[in-house]
Design an enzyme around this catalytic site. Structure first.
Site, PDB file in Angstrom:
ATOM      1  N   LYS A   1      53.990  18.143  45.270  1.00  0.00           N
ATOM      2  CA  LYS A   1      54.126  16.981  46.141  1.00  0.00           C
ATOM      3  C   LYS A   1      54.609  15.807  45.293  1.00  0.00           C
ATOM      4  O   LYS A   1      53.969  15.436  44.305  1.00  0.00           O
ATOM      5  CB  LYS A   1      52.794  16.637  46.806  1.00  0.00           C
ATOM      6  CG  LYS A   1      52.905  15.599  47.907  1.00  0.00           C
ATOM      7  CD  LYS A   1      53.578  16.169  49.157  1.00  0.00           C
ATOM      8  CE  LYS A   1      52.562  16.618  50.167  1.00  0.00           C
ATOM      9  NZ  LYS A   1      53.156  17.122  51.417  1.00  0.00           N
TER      10      LYS A   1
ATOM     11  N   THR B   1      51.124  21.911  49.140  1.00  0.00           N
ATOM     12  CA  THR B   1      51.450  20.621  48.539  1.00  0.00           C
ATOM     13  C   THR B   1      50.585  19.513  49.129  1.00  0.00           C
ATOM     14  O   THR B   1      50.299  18.526  48.457  1.00  0.00           O
ATOM     15  CB  THR B   1      52.944  20.276  48.722  1.00  0.00           C
ATOM     16  OG1 THR B   1      53.234  20.125  50.115  1.00  0.00           O
ATOM     17  CG2 THR B   1      53.829  21.358  48.126  1.00  0.00           C
TER      18      THR B   1
ATOM     19  N   PHE C   1      80.559  -7.690  17.445  1.00  0.00           N
ATOM     20  CA  PHE C   1      81.174  -6.379  17.671  1.00  0.00           C
ATOM     21  C   PHE C   1      82.639  -6.458  17.252  1.00  0.00           C
ATOM     22  O   PHE C   1      83.456  -7.064  17.944  1.00  0.00           O
ATOM     23  CB  PHE C   1      81.054  -5.954  19.139  1.00  0.00           C
ATOM     24  CG  PHE C   1      81.504  -4.531  19.387  1.00  0.00           C
ATOM     25  CD1 PHE C   1      80.888  -3.477  18.731  1.00  0.00           C
ATOM     26  CD2 PHE C   1      82.549  -4.260  20.249  1.00  0.00           C
ATOM     27  CE1 PHE C   1      81.292  -2.166  18.950  1.00  0.00           C
ATOM     28  CE2 PHE C   1      82.966  -2.954  20.477  1.00  0.00           C
ATOM     29  CZ  PHE C   1      82.332  -1.902  19.818  1.00  0.00           C
TER      30      PHE C   1
ATOM     31  N   ASN D   1      74.877  -1.192  28.180  1.00  0.00           N
ATOM     32  CA  ASN D   1      75.282  -2.489  27.641  1.00  0.00           C
ATOM     33  C   ASN D   1      75.627  -3.404  28.808  1.00  0.00           C
ATOM     34  O   ASN D   1      76.627  -3.201  29.496  1.00  0.00           O
ATOM     35  CB  ASN D   1      76.490  -2.317  26.709  1.00  0.00           C
ATOM     36  CG  ASN D   1      76.674  -3.512  25.797  1.00  0.00           C
ATOM     37  OD1 ASN D   1      76.296  -4.626  26.141  1.00  0.00           O
ATOM     38  ND2 ASN D   1      77.258  -3.282  24.632  1.00  0.00           N
TER      39      ASN D   1
ATOM     40  N   HIS E   1      77.250  -6.122  29.877  1.00  0.00           N
ATOM     41  CA  HIS E   1      78.297  -6.947  29.295  1.00  0.00           C
ATOM     42  C   HIS E   1      78.298  -8.367  29.869  1.00  0.00           C
ATOM     43  O   HIS E   1      78.151  -8.581  31.081  1.00  0.00           O
ATOM     44  CB  HIS E   1      79.665  -6.314  29.548  1.00  0.00           C
ATOM     45  CG  HIS E   1      79.815  -4.955  28.943  1.00  0.00           C
ATOM     46  ND1 HIS E   1      79.773  -4.736  27.587  1.00  0.00           N
ATOM     47  CD2 HIS E   1      80.012  -3.737  29.518  1.00  0.00           C
ATOM     48  CE1 HIS E   1      79.938  -3.445  27.343  1.00  0.00           C
ATOM     49  NE2 HIS E   1      80.079  -2.818  28.503  1.00  0.00           N
TER      50      HIS E   1
END
Length: 307
Positions: free
Chosen positions: A12, A57, A166, A257, A259
């Site tokens: 479940k 379940t 970078f 990332n 940006h």
């Protein structure tokens, strides 16, 4: 027979359970989303439809709520351990239980000094606001003899407004990205870490303290690393955890990332001196890696952090 049955499991998923612990007038909240997956001698339910070995379940759902009352929720990890042990030891056909838990945290609402005239108390201890920083997660797997506990977090958004560069990357005829020597570095952290606790005979970690400390070291490494790439920052975050938390052997990160691009303000006669940015939500770079304690083998699936 031209086909055979492969790996299978059932359970479940996403049982939402909220446990209120009342310590007098002071209340505490644990808010979990619990998913149960069971596997073992379950071939016949697939091949012939026989449910003889199947625990419904709905029963697994009821167990989650009953255990919240019977055992309380000390931590997501401890609660998952109680559940996994129960399903494997109480039902002979079940050989392995995997419990996945998301935890949503709440913080107490600070109130004004004048609150007592409204509710007859000097301090409100039962009102909370949902924290929006991250979702805590854990996965507990038990096969009747050994444990694997992988915990972590997702949706933890962090940003450095400077101390990030970078440049010096490969360029070809399709490269248009300008080199950056002072940029915003932002990401939405998804991380998983694997504990080296595997046996009931071993001392169990302090799950709550461990989570707090892992997050602390992760954030400190992010803030204190002068970054030449998001990969470098990721490695420092993982290394800081491994070096400071002896109960953890492996950390895996998935870092999109987020940006931030400088907006061209020259058409308006304005100079943009690293002040105004456009936050792009997609496409984004996705940086992923595993950091290990020396001598340990990786066990966290490479795609787990994206689940």
């Amino acid at each position: 027979m031209p086909t055979i049955l492969g790996q299978n499991q059932y359970g479940k998923a996403e049982n939402r359970v909220v446990k209120i612990t009342r310590d007098g007038a002071t209340h505490h909240i644990k808010d979990l989303n619990v998913s149960v997956a069971l596997s073992g001698d379950m071939d016949e339910v697939h091949l012939s439809g026989s449910n003889a070995n199947v625990l419904p379940t709905d029963t697994t759902k009821n167990t989650v709520y009953a255990f919240a009352k019977e055992h309380g929720i000390e931590s997501a990890e401890q609660f998952g351990i109680h559940l996994a042990r129960h399903f494997v030891t109480s039902q002979e056909p079940i050989k392995t239980a995997r419990i996945r838990i998301e935890e949503y945290t709440w913080e107490r609402i600070a109130t004004s000094d004048a609150n007592s005239r409204f509710i007859g108390a000097d301090e409100v201890k039962h009102s909370f606001v949902r924290q929006g920083q991250e979702t805590r997660v854990t996965q507990i797997t038990y096969d009747g003899s050994s444990w694997e506990v992988v915990s972590g977090l997702k949706d933890l958004v962090v940003m450095n407004s400077t101390n990030s560069e970078f440049w010096g990357y490969v360029k070809d005829k399709y490269t248009t990205l300008p080199e950056a020597y002072d940029r915003i570095l932002a990401t939405q952290v998804s991380a998983r870490w694997r504990f080296n606790w595997t046996d009931d005979e071993e001392k169990m970690p302090n799950w709550e303290k461990s989570y707090e400390q892992v997050k602390k070291h992760m954030l400190q490494a992010f803030a204190e690393t002068y970054s030449l790439s998001l990969q470098q920052t990721l490695y420092q975050m993982g290394s800081r955890i491994i070096e400071n938390r002896s109960e953890i052997d492996e950390v895996r990160f998935s870092l999109p990332n987020k940006h931030h691009f400088l907006v061209d303000l020259e058409p308006f006669g304005l100079k943009n001196d690293n002040e105004v940015y456009f936050a792009a939500d997609r496409p984004y770079g996705l940086i992923e890696a595993t950091i290990l304690r020396d001598g340990c083998e990786p066990k966290i699936p490479v795609d787990l952090t994206n689940l």
